[in-house]
Design a protein around this motif. Structure first.
Motif, PDB file in Angstrom:
ATOM      1  N   TRP A 128       0.838  -1.201   0.000  1.00 29.78           N
ATOM      2  CA  TRP A 128       0.000   0.000   0.000  1.00 29.78           C
ATOM      3  C   TRP A 128       0.872   1.250   0.000  1.00 29.78           C
ATOM      4  O   TRP A 128       0.624   2.198  -0.744  1.00 29.78           O
ATOM      5  N   GLU A 148       2.423   2.159  -3.336  1.00 31.65           N
ATOM      6  CA  GLU A 148       1.453   2.663  -4.305  1.00 31.65           C
ATOM      7  C   GLU A 148       0.769   3.957  -3.868  1.00 31.65           C
ATOM      8  O   GLU A 148       0.232   4.689  -4.706  1.00 31.65           O
ATOM      9  N   SER A 149       0.765   4.252  -2.567  1.00 28.62           N
ATOM     10  CA  SER A 149      -0.083   5.330  -2.052  1.00 28.62           C
ATOM     11  C   SER A 149       0.622   6.347  -1.168  1.00 28.62           C
ATOM     12  O   SER A 149      -0.047   7.175  -0.535  1.00 28.62           O
ATOM     13  N   SER A 150       1.930   6.331  -1.106  1.00 30.40           N
ATOM     14  CA  SER A 150       2.627   7.246  -0.199  1.00 30.40           C
ATOM     15  C   SER A 150       2.367   8.714  -0.538  1.00 30.40           C
ATOM     16  O   SER A 150       2.489   9.586   0.330  1.00 30.40           O
ATOM     17  N   HIS A 151       1.954   8.998  -1.778  1.00 32.38           N
ATOM     18  CA  HIS A 151       1.633  10.381  -2.170  1.00 32.38           C
ATOM     19  C   HIS A 151       0.438  10.937  -1.384  1.00 32.38           C
ATOM     20  O   HIS A 151       0.223  12.142  -1.341  1.00 32.38           O
ATOM     21  N   LEU A 152      -0.339  10.052  -0.752  1.00 28.46           N
ATOM     22  CA  LEU A 152      -1.503  10.487   0.025  1.00 28.46           C
ATOM     23  C   LEU A 152      -1.113  11.051   1.397  1.00 28.46           C
ATOM     24  O   LEU A 152      -1.933  11.653   2.077  1.00 28.46           O
ATOM     25  N   TYR A 162      -3.733   9.466   6.275  1.00 27.00           N
ATOM     26  CA  TYR A 162      -4.715   8.828   5.403  1.00 27.00           C
ATOM     27  C   TYR A 162      -5.402   7.733   6.210  1.00 27.00           C
ATOM     28  O   TYR A 162      -4.731   6.909   6.857  1.00 27.00           O
TER      29      TYR A 162
END
Length: 174
Positions: free
Chosen positions: A12, A15-19, A27
């Motif tokens: 996760w 793929e999603s650290s930009h959140l 997040y």
């Protein structure tokens, strides 16, 4: 409703650290009837202290963080290293400082309907011998990630809100 599958947290994150972006950097991974589980990234340093009527559990997945607290009548820093966890007692004013390229997990209880969260800013002038509140905003917390942003923005943009009522010093915006 069917039970969700397990979450592969390293996948996760890739793929999603930009959140996990400022100013709050969190997040919501899970939101159940009783708990909220958040991923929180760094860097993130604010000067407000959050007061929550329920306990909070911190687990530092990658890198270290600093948890600034008001413990009784004094400021105190708690270092939480990679792989370490910490349970923050309810009603403890706290300011999480996260450094660049760090990630942690925070678990909070859902707030009862009557629970009130608070954001506080303290004067750091040497004129005071104990923590002195400049400003406090209260709210019923339903979504910390979205509710904090306008309160923090107002503090940053409005100098008169940052003036200590006791000594007159103006706190920095961040």
């Amino acid at each position: 409703m069917p039970i969700a599958p397990p979450l592969n947290f390293p996948k996760w994150l890739s793929e999603s650290s930009h959140l996990l972006q400022p100013p709050v950097n969190n997040y919501c991974l899970y939101s159940s009837q009783d708990y909220t589980v958040m991923a929180v990234g760094g860097p993130n340093e604010r000067n407000d202290y959050h007061v929550n009527e329920t306990e909070e559990w911190f687990y530092q997945y990658k890198g270290a963080m600093l948890l600034r607290v008001v413990d009784g009548e004094e400021f105190r820093d708690i270092d939480i290293g990679e792989g370490e966890m910490f349970m923050l007692p309810a009603n403890t004013p706290h300011n999480p400082v996260r450094f660049a390229n760090t990630v942690g997990l925070v678990v909070e209880r859902k707030r009862p309907e009557e629970a009130i969260d608070r954001l506080r800013w303290y004067c750091r002038s040497s004129a005071h011998t104990k923590p002195t509140i400049i400003r406090e905003e209260s709210f019923h917390c339903t979504d910390l990630g979205t509710q904090l942003k306008p309160i923090i923005k107002r503090w940053i943009e409005t100098e008169e809100l940052r003036k200590c009522p006791e000594c007159g010093e103006v706190a920095p915006p961040k």
